[in-house]
Design a protein around this motif. Structure first.
Motif, mmCIF file in Angstrom:
data_model
loop_
_atom_site.group_PDB
_atom_site.id
_atom_site.type_symbol
_atom_site.label_atom_id
_atom_site.label_comp_id
_atom_site.label_asym_id
_atom_site.label_seq_id
_atom_site.Cartn_x
_atom_site.Cartn_y
_atom_site.Cartn_z
ATOM 1 N N SER A 12 -42.378 99.283 -101.811
ATOM 2 C CA SER A 12 -40.931 98.768 -101.486
ATOM 3 C C SER A 12 -40.512 97.255 -101.528
ATOM 4 O O SER A 12 -41.765 96.562 -101.329
ATOM 5 C CB SER A 12 -40.647 99.226 -99.976
ATOM 6 O OG SER A 12 -41.585 98.601 -98.876
ATOM 7 N N GLN A 13 -39.675 96.903 -101.433
ATOM 8 C CA GLN A 13 -39.239 95.469 -101.492
ATOM 9 C C GLN A 13 -39.671 94.769 -100.306
ATOM 10 O O GLN A 13 -39.796 95.054 -99.412
ATOM 11 C CB GLN A 13 -37.582 95.374 -101.805
ATOM 12 C CG GLN A 13 -37.137 95.876 -102.885
ATOM 13 C CD GLN A 13 -37.547 94.778 -104.243
ATOM 14 O OE1 GLN A 13 -38.334 95.130 -104.894
ATOM 15 N NE2 GLN A 13 -36.585 93.753 -104.438
ATOM 16 N N GLY A 14 -40.311 93.508 -100.502
ATOM 17 C CA GLY A 14 -40.959 92.840 -99.337
ATOM 18 C C GLY A 14 -42.236 93.202 -98.991
ATOM 19 O O GLY A 14 -42.781 92.642 -97.963
ATOM 20 N N ALA A 15 -42.706 94.067 -99.400
ATOM 21 C CA ALA A 15 -43.973 94.758 -98.944
ATOM 22 C C ALA A 15 -45.168 93.672 -99.418
ATOM 23 O O ALA A 15 -46.102 93.484 -98.511
ATOM 24 C CB ALA A 15 -44.259 96.151 -99.710
ATOM 25 N N ALA A 16 -45.204 93.241 -100.378
ATOM 26 C CA ALA A 16 -46.107 92.333 -101.031
ATOM 27 C C ALA A 16 -46.159 90.955 -100.010
ATOM 28 O O ALA A 16 -47.247 90.684 -99.409
ATOM 29 C CB ALA A 16 -45.769 91.647 -102.372
ATOM 30 N N GLN A 17 -45.290 90.383 -99.618
ATOM 31 C CA GLN A 17 -45.316 89.156 -98.556
ATOM 32 C C GLN A 17 -45.731 89.761 -97.559
ATOM 33 O O GLN A 17 -46.455 88.956 -96.705
ATOM 34 C CB GLN A 17 -43.787 88.621 -98.575
ATOM 35 C CG GLN A 17 -43.877 87.337 -97.530
ATOM 36 C CD GLN A 17 -42.473 86.917 -97.497
ATOM 37 O OE1 GLN A 17 -41.394 87.423 -98.007
ATOM 38 N NE2 GLN A 17 -42.314 85.698 -96.794
ATOM 39 N N SER A 18 -45.544 90.731 -96.880
ATOM 40 C CA SER A 18 -45.762 91.421 -95.517
ATOM 41 C C SER A 18 -47.445 91.695 -95.611
ATOM 42 O O SER A 18 -48.123 91.403 -94.533
ATOM 43 C CB SER A 18 -45.188 92.752 -95.047
ATOM 44 O OG SER A 18 -43.626 92.333 -94.971
ATOM 45 N N LEU A 19 -47.682 92.244 -96.420
ATOM 46 C CA LEU A 19 -49.022 92.420 -96.866
ATOM 47 C C LEU A 19 -49.886 91.318 -96.918
ATOM 48 O O LEU A 19 -51.133 91.293 -96.503
ATOM 49 C CB LEU A 19 -49.597 93.506 -97.935
ATOM 50 C CG LEU A 19 -49.142 94.840 -97.866
ATOM 51 C CD1 LEU A 19 -49.191 95.792 -99.114
ATOM 52 C CD2 LEU A 19 -49.901 95.564 -96.708
ATOM 53 N N ASP A 20 -49.544 90.248 -97.614
ATOM 54 C CA ASP A 20 -50.204 89.208 -97.713
ATOM 55 C C ASP A 20 -50.219 88.386 -96.410
ATOM 56 O O ASP A 20 -51.297 87.840 -95.911
ATOM 57 C CB ASP A 20 -49.533 87.970 -98.890
ATOM 58 C CG ASP A 20 -50.406 87.059 -99.352
ATOM 59 O OD1 ASP A 20 -51.406 87.199 -99.661
ATOM 60 O OD2 ASP A 20 -49.647 86.177 -99.248
ATOM 61 N N GLN A 21 -49.347 88.540 -95.458
ATOM 62 C CA GLN A 21 -49.419 87.597 -94.248
ATOM 63 C C GLN A 21 -50.397 88.603 -93.376
ATOM 64 O O GLN A 21 -51.275 88.056 -92.558
ATOM 65 C CB GLN A 21 -47.976 87.782 -93.942
ATOM 66 C CG GLN A 21 -47.859 87.274 -92.274
ATOM 67 C CD GLN A 21 -46.599 87.291 -91.546
ATOM 68 O OE1 GLN A 21 -45.653 87.902 -92.203
ATOM 69 N NE2 GLN A 21 -46.471 87.031 -90.291
ATOM 70 N N PHE A 22 -50.268 89.854 -93.562
ATOM 71 C CA PHE A 22 -51.393 90.849 -92.671
ATOM 72 C C PHE A 22 -52.597 90.491 -93.288
ATOM 73 O O PHE A 22 -53.716 90.417 -92.326
ATOM 74 C CB PHE A 22 -50.969 92.329 -93.161
ATOM 75 C CG PHE A 22 -51.672 93.286 -92.435
ATOM 76 C CD1 PHE A 22 -52.038 93.184 -90.988
ATOM 77 C CD2 PHE A 22 -52.125 94.403 -92.992
ATOM 78 C CE1 PHE A 22 -52.690 94.106 -90.283
ATOM 79 C CE2 PHE A 22 -53.146 95.253 -92.401
ATOM 80 C CZ PHE A 22 -53.296 95.231 -91.053
ATOM 81 N N LYS A 23 -52.943 90.185 -94.471
ATOM 82 C CA LYS A 23 -54.201 89.964 -94.817
ATOM 83 C C LYS A 23 -54.714 88.640 -94.459
ATOM 84 O O LYS A 23 -56.010 88.576 -93.903
ATOM 85 C CB LYS A 23 -54.178 89.729 -96.527
ATOM 86 C CG LYS A 23 -55.564 89.160 -97.072
ATOM 87 C CD LYS A 23 -55.477 89.306 -98.499
ATOM 88 C CE LYS A 23 -54.371 88.387 -98.874
ATOM 89 N NZ LYS A 23 -54.287 87.996 -100.505
ATOM 90 N N TYR A 24 -53.929 87.643 -94.122
ATOM 91 C CA TYR A 24 -54.401 86.306 -93.618
ATOM 92 C C TYR A 24 -54.739 86.498 -92.181
ATOM 93 O O TYR A 24 -55.568 85.945 -91.470
ATOM 94 C CB TYR A 24 -53.567 85.230 -93.845
ATOM 95 C CG TYR A 24 -53.813 84.823 -95.400
ATOM 96 C CD1 TYR A 24 -55.035 83.966 -95.725
ATOM 97 C CD2 TYR A 24 -53.024 85.268 -96.501
ATOM 98 C CE1 TYR A 24 -55.224 83.813 -96.990
ATOM 99 C CE2 TYR A 24 -53.349 84.983 -97.765
ATOM 100 C CZ TYR A 24 -54.490 84.104 -97.955
ATOM 101 O OH TYR A 24 -54.690 83.787 -99.375
ATOM 102 N N GLU A 25 -53.617 87.369 -91.348
ATOM 103 C CA GLU A 25 -54.073 87.503 -89.918
ATOM 104 C C GLU A 25 -55.183 88.307 -89.806
ATOM 105 O O GLU A 25 -55.934 87.960 -88.809
ATOM 106 C CB GLU A 25 -52.664 88.552 -89.251
ATOM 107 C CG GLU A 25 -51.358 87.658 -89.353
ATOM 108 C CD GLU A 25 -50.438 88.564 -88.987
ATOM 109 O OE1 GLU A 25 -50.511 89.675 -88.346
ATOM 110 O OE2 GLU A 25 -49.343 88.105 -89.079
#
Length: 68
Positions: A12-25
């Motif tokens: 889905s749109q915007g998922a890449a940015q959310s997953l990237d943020q989740f990865k760093y968290e």
């Protein structure tokens, strides 16, 4: 292989940015810094922990009858 491009596309749109943020968290919580100077084991453990958490999240919502 070296030099290959990542062809994975988010569902889905915007998922890449959310997953990237989740990865760093997740990496931060594990006390790790991601990067090319880290071992595959260190960087890979972050992905494994992300997968565990996403599965746990989905299972909890499926048990409660909540649609994700």
């Amino acid at each position: 292989m070296a030099g290959e491009r990542n062809t994975n596309t988010p569902a889905s749109q915007g998922a890449a940015q959310s997953l990237d943020q989740f990865k760093y968290e997740v990496a931060n919580e594990m006390g790790l810094q991601l990067g090319g100077d880290r071992t595959s084991r260190e960087n890979g453990s972050v992905g494994g922990q992300m997968t565990k958490r996403m599965i746990q999240f989905a299972e909890e919502h499926l048990k409660g009858g909540t649609r994700i």
